[in-house]
Design a protein around this motif. Structure first.
Motif, PDB file in Angstrom:
ATOM      1  N   GLU A 120     -11.044 -10.836   4.808  1.00  0.00           N
ATOM      2  CA  GLU A 120      -9.938  -9.902   5.016  1.00  0.00           C
ATOM      3  C   GLU A 120      -9.257  -9.582   3.685  1.00  0.00           C
ATOM      4  N   GLU A 121      -9.127 -10.563   2.830  1.00  0.00           N
ATOM      5  CA  GLU A 121      -8.515 -10.344   1.517  1.00  0.00           C
ATOM      6  C   GLU A 121      -9.333  -9.344   0.691  1.00  0.00           C
ATOM      7  N   GLU A 122     -10.656  -9.472   0.722  1.00  0.00           N
ATOM      8  CA  GLU A 122     -11.510  -8.543  -0.024  1.00  0.00           C
ATOM      9  C   GLU A 122     -11.414  -7.120   0.544  1.00  0.00           C
ATOM     10  N   ILE A 123     -11.331  -7.011   1.864  1.00  0.00           N
ATOM     11  CA  ILE A 123     -11.177  -5.689   2.485  1.00  0.00           C
ATOM     12  C   ILE A 123      -9.849  -5.078   2.070  1.00  0.00           C
ATOM     13  N   ARG A 124      -8.783  -5.855   2.158  1.00  0.00           N
ATOM     14  CA  ARG A 124      -7.452  -5.359   1.778  1.00  0.00           C
ATOM     15  C   ARG A 124      -7.425  -4.930   0.308  1.00  0.00           C
ATOM     16  N   GLU A 125      -8.082  -5.693  -0.545  1.00  0.00           N
ATOM     17  CA  GLU A 125      -8.136  -5.347  -1.963  1.00  0.00           C
ATOM     18  C   GLU A 125      -8.890  -4.029  -2.169  1.00  0.00           C
ATOM     19  N   ALA A 126     -10.022  -3.866  -1.456  1.00  0.00           N
ATOM     20  CA  ALA A 126     -10.818  -2.636  -1.576  1.00  0.00           C
ATOM     21  C   ALA A 126     -10.040  -1.416  -1.092  1.00  0.00           C
ATOM     22  N   LEU A 127      -9.141  -1.609  -0.131  1.00  0.00           N
ATOM     23  CA  LEU A 127      -8.368  -0.501   0.434  1.00  0.00           C
ATOM     24  C   LEU A 127      -6.997  -0.331  -0.228  1.00  0.00           C
ATOM     25  N   ALA A 128      -6.737  -1.059  -1.282  1.00  0.00           N
ATOM     26  CA  ALA A 128      -5.407  -1.046  -1.898  1.00  0.00           C
ATOM     27  C   ALA A 128      -4.961   0.344  -2.351  1.00  0.00           C
ATOM     28  N   THR A 129      -5.893   1.205  -2.715  1.00  0.00           N
ATOM     29  CA  THR A 129      -5.520   2.554  -3.174  1.00  0.00           C
ATOM     30  C   THR A 129      -5.485   3.568  -2.034  1.00  0.00           C
ATOM     31  N   ASN A 130      -5.752   3.138  -0.809  1.00  0.00           N
ATOM     32  CA  ASN A 130      -5.787   4.044   0.339  1.00  0.00           C
ATOM     33  C   ASN A 130      -4.560   3.829   1.218  1.00  0.00           C
ATOM     34  N   LEU A 131      -3.783   4.871   1.402  1.00  0.00           N
ATOM     35  CA  LEU A 131      -2.580   4.799   2.225  1.00  0.00           C
ATOM     36  C   LEU A 131      -2.822   5.404   3.600  1.00  0.00           C
ATOM     37  N   CYS A 132      -2.205   4.806   4.623  1.00  0.00           N
ATOM     38  CA  CYS A 132      -2.264   5.314   5.992  1.00  0.00           C
ATOM     39  C   CYS A 132      -0.853   5.285   6.554  1.00  0.00           C
ATOM     40  N   ARG A 133      -0.404   6.429   7.068  1.00  0.00           N
ATOM     41  CA  ARG A 133       0.949   6.502   7.637  1.00  0.00           C
ATOM     42  C   ARG A 133       0.954   6.238   9.137  1.00  0.00           C
ATOM     43  N   CYS A 134      -0.214   6.226   9.763  1.00  0.00           N
ATOM     44  CA  CYS A 134      -0.273   6.104  11.230  1.00  0.00           C
ATOM     45  C   CYS A 134      -0.161   4.664  11.716  1.00  0.00           C
ATOM     46  N   GLY A 135      -0.435   3.718  10.850  1.00  0.00           N
ATOM     47  CA  GLY A 135      -0.297   2.324  11.246  1.00  0.00           C
ATOM     48  C   GLY A 135      -1.502   1.741  11.965  1.00  0.00           C
ATOM     49  N   THR A 136      -2.698   2.239  11.684  1.00  0.00           N
ATOM     50  CA  THR A 136      -3.892   1.685  12.343  1.00  0.00           C
ATOM     51  C   THR A 136      -4.593   0.657  11.461  1.00  0.00           C
ATOM     52  N   HIS A 137      -3.860   0.072  10.533  1.00  0.00           N
ATOM     53  CA  HIS A 137      -4.471  -0.851   9.574  1.00  0.00           C
ATOM     54  C   HIS A 137      -5.272  -1.979  10.223  1.00  0.00           C
ATOM     55  N   MET A 138      -4.755  -2.568  11.273  1.00  0.00           N
ATOM     56  CA  MET A 138      -5.466  -3.694  11.886  1.00  0.00           C
ATOM     57  C   MET A 138      -6.795  -3.223  12.493  1.00  0.00           C
ATOM     58  N   ARG A 139      -6.812  -2.043  13.099  1.00  0.00           N
ATOM     59  CA  ARG A 139      -8.070  -1.520  13.647  1.00  0.00           C
ATOM     60  C   ARG A 139      -9.028  -1.122  12.527  1.00  0.00           C
ATOM     61  N   ILE A 140      -8.488  -0.622  11.420  1.00  0.00           N
ATOM     62  CA  ILE A 140      -9.329  -0.270  10.271  1.00  0.00           C
ATOM     63  C   ILE A 140      -9.989  -1.529   9.720  1.00  0.00           C
TER      64      ILE A 140
END
Length: 165
Positions: A120-140
């Motif tokens: 999960e840490e590696e995924i979060r790091e890879a997505l650090a430059t990608n913003l989402c305003r809808c709040g679907t982060h957990m599903r992503i």
């Protein structure tokens, strides 16, 4: 003129060398998956993969891409035959408005090419430059883990997947 390969297809681009890749993709090649968000490299909606690395296409002039391999969301699969990443996002309903999703998927694609079982840490790091305003982060996050599983299952012989061989 700049020569590059986009989604496996050689392209000859006649544009000002300082033109950002995002504009070439959208305006010259009609590949509209990468989105214009901020134009400043801060939101990630324009992310594509260049030679295996996630890149903010609004920030990269085409003059730096001579001979390089570019993959966009359109290169991952089709409506009729979605790729593993697209399949996982559909299965887990990871998109809400969908504006950020192509960039998220391309960052995830670059990660999964290097590591099909990221933490999960590696995924979060890879997505650090990608913003989402809808709040679907957990599903992503769940969809990216699922895509890794699908990719691994696809690379195993049928008998290794628990099917009769």
């Amino acid at each position: 003129m700049v020569s590059l390969t986009v989604n496996g297809s050689p392209q000859q681009i006649e544009a000002d060398p300082a033109t950002p890749l995002l504009y070439v993709l959208r305006d010259e090649l009609a590949l509209n998956g990468a989105k214009y968000g901020c134009g400043l490299g801060q939101c990630g909606s324009c992310t594509v993969v260049v030679d295996g690395e996630a890149v903010l296409s609004c920030m990269v002039p085409i003059m730096l891409l001579e001979g390089r391999e570019i993959t966009t969301i359109e290169g991952l699969g089709t409506i009729d035959a979605p790729g593993p990443l697209q399949e996982a996002f559909i299965e887990l309903q990871a998109a809400q408005c969908g504006y950020c999703i192509p960039g998220m998927m391309m960052s995830a694609h670059a990660l999964l090419r290097r590591n099909a079982q990221p933490s999960e840490e590696e995924i979060r790091e890879a997505l650090a430059t990608n913003l989402c305003r809808c709040g679907t982060h957990m599903r992503i996050l769940a969809a990216i883990r699922r895509a890794g599983e699908l990719m691994q299952a696809a690379s195993l012989p049928a008998t290794d997947q628990g099917r009769a061989g």
